[in-house]
Design a protein around this motif. Structure first.
Motif, PDB file in Angstrom:
ATOM      1  N   GLY A 126      10.882   9.455 -18.134  1.00  0.00           N
ATOM      2  CA  GLY A 126      10.448  10.010 -16.858  1.00  0.00           C
ATOM      3  C   GLY A 126       9.120   9.472 -16.369  1.00  0.00           C
ATOM      4  N   ARG A 127       8.127   9.484 -17.212  1.00  0.00           N
ATOM      5  CA  ARG A 127       6.795   9.051 -16.786  1.00  0.00           C
ATOM      6  C   ARG A 127       6.774   7.559 -16.472  1.00  0.00           C
ATOM      7  N   THR A 128       7.472   6.763 -17.270  1.00  0.00           N
ATOM      8  CA  THR A 128       7.531   5.329 -17.010  1.00  0.00           C
ATOM      9  C   THR A 128       8.153   5.038 -15.646  1.00  0.00           C
ATOM     10  N   LEU A 129       9.257   5.712 -15.328  1.00  0.00           N
ATOM     11  CA  LEU A 129       9.914   5.509 -14.035  1.00  0.00           C
ATOM     12  C   LEU A 129       9.035   5.994 -12.887  1.00  0.00           C
ATOM     13  N   GLN A 130       8.318   7.094 -13.123  1.00  0.00           N
ATOM     14  CA  GLN A 130       7.436   7.624 -12.089  1.00  0.00           C
ATOM     15  C   GLN A 130       6.343   6.620 -11.742  1.00  0.00           C
ATOM     16  N   LEU A 131       5.691   6.064 -12.740  1.00  0.00           N
ATOM     17  CA  LEU A 131       4.623   5.100 -12.486  1.00  0.00           C
ATOM     18  C   LEU A 131       5.164   3.818 -11.878  1.00  0.00           C
ATOM     19  N   ALA A 188      -2.583   0.530  -2.192  1.00  0.00           N
ATOM     20  CA  ALA A 188      -2.177  -0.865  -2.041  1.00  0.00           C
ATOM     21  C   ALA A 188      -2.769  -1.398  -0.747  1.00  0.00           C
ATOM     22  N   GLU A 189      -3.219  -2.637  -0.778  1.00  0.00           N
ATOM     23  CA  GLU A 189      -3.739  -3.293   0.418  1.00  0.00           C
ATOM     24  C   GLU A 189      -2.572  -3.697   1.317  1.00  0.00           C
ATOM     25  N   LEU A 190      -2.667  -3.369   2.611  1.00  0.00           N
ATOM     26  CA  LEU A 190      -1.606  -3.701   3.558  1.00  0.00           C
ATOM     27  C   LEU A 190      -1.971  -4.805   4.533  1.00  0.00           C
ATOM     28  N   GLY A 191      -3.249  -5.127   4.633  1.00  0.00           N
ATOM     29  CA  GLY A 191      -3.672  -6.160   5.568  1.00  0.00           C
ATOM     30  C   GLY A 191      -4.874  -5.717   6.375  1.00  0.00           C
ATOM     31  N   ARG A 195       4.050   2.106  -8.245  1.00  0.00           N
ATOM     32  CA  ARG A 195       3.653   0.700  -8.126  1.00  0.00           C
ATOM     33  C   ARG A 195       4.506  -0.024  -7.093  1.00  0.00           C
ATOM     34  N   ARG A 196       5.814   0.186  -7.157  1.00  0.00           N
ATOM     35  CA  ARG A 196       6.711  -0.502  -6.238  1.00  0.00           C
ATOM     36  C   ARG A 196       6.563   0.003  -4.803  1.00  0.00           C
ATOM     37  N   ALA A 197       6.207   1.284  -4.637  1.00  0.00           N
ATOM     38  CA  ALA A 197       6.080   1.839  -3.289  1.00  0.00           C
ATOM     39  C   ALA A 197       5.050   1.062  -2.482  1.00  0.00           C
ATOM     40  N   GLY A 198       3.894   0.815  -3.063  1.00  0.00           N
ATOM     41  CA  GLY A 198       2.877   0.057  -2.349  1.00  0.00           C
ATOM     42  C   GLY A 198       3.326  -1.352  -2.034  1.00  0.00           C
ATOM     43  N   GLN A 199       3.998  -2.008  -2.981  1.00  0.00           N
ATOM     44  CA  GLN A 199       4.508  -3.350  -2.736  1.00  0.00           C
ATOM     45  C   GLN A 199       5.519  -3.350  -1.599  1.00  0.00           C
TER      46      GLN A 199
END
Length: 253
Positions: A194-199, A59-62, A203-207
């Protein structure tokens, strides 16, 4: 003492009584005696290994000025957020650890959350680094899953700065597979969700890191000892009162 408390707490958890702080402290202490729940010899050697999920993304942070990281800039702020594990989406995952433990070797309970279930899963930080790789400044750490986790594998979080452009990014590199889980309903649930929650977590971690860059990351004015549950700004949700805690739901292979 810790073992006795845990034995009692596992019974209480099975009755739907949420884990209290003393039990969480005992659980974190208990992790010191656990081993990684898979052999490094089995680790994947390529991204298309059929026995593992191999993931990598960023994820881009700046941006900041080219050159070394700026004091108080996006790189340093991101490192602080990632070091303290403040970035998970608390609806999916929370982290529990002793704040006075050094990062390398830190034992953590990861509390996976799904509907009215909370899975207390153990991991250990087995690598921490601040280095230069391919001309870029890389700071990060890696954890591996321990006996009792629902999964087997390792995951690395990295904050990277390109000194030529000033670009700052957050990276996740991981490999994982379902661990041995004796409960057939939990196995089915992992297959379905499981896999859906993992992905979604990735995604949310970078956000979340990007969102927290603009806020003042919590923690530096807090005591440096004792148990910490992160993210610290997590709201209490009504369903938490009815949650069923499952402590170390997996088994050792």
């Amino acid at each position: 003492m810790a073992a006795d408390l845990l034995a009692d707490q596992r019974v209480r958890a099975a009755r739907g009584v949420p884990l209290n702080r003393a039990a969480l402290e005992a659980e974190v202490a208990y992790l010191a005696g656990l081993e990684v729940n898979y052999s490094e010899d089995e680790a994947p050697t390529s991204p298309d290994d059929p026995n593992w999920h191999v993931d990598s993304g960023y994820a881009e942070l700046g941006t900041e000025a080219p050159g070394p990281p700026e004091p108080g800039g996006p790189f340093e702020r991101a490192c602080r957020i990632v070091r303290d594990y403040e970035f998970p989406d608390d609806r999916i995952l929370r982290g529990i650890y002793r704040r006075d433990d050094p990062l390398l070797g830190r034992d953590m309970v990861l509390e996976g959350r799904f509907l009215f279930l909370r899975f207390q899963m153990p991991v250990r930080v087995t690598d921490a680094y601040d280095t230069v790789r391919d001309g870029k400044r890389v700071w990060g750490w890696t954890y591996q899953t321990l006996c009792g986790h629902l999964e087997q594998g390792r995951l690395s979080y990295e904050v990277v700065k390109d000194p030529e452009t000033g670009r700052v990014t957050f990276w996740i590199h991981a490999y994982s597979r379902r661990g041995p889980v004796p409960n057939p309903l939990l196995r089915l649930g992992w297959v379905l969700f499981g896999r859906t929650l993992q992905l979604e977590f990735y995604r949310r971690a970078g956000q979340r890191v990007r969102e927290l860059i603009d806020a003042d990351p919590p923690g530096d004015d807090e005591p440096k000892v004792g148990l910490v549950i992160v993210p610290r700004e997590r709201p209490e949700r009504w369903r938490d009162r009815f949650a069923l805690d499952l402590v170390r739901p997996g088994v050792c292979p």
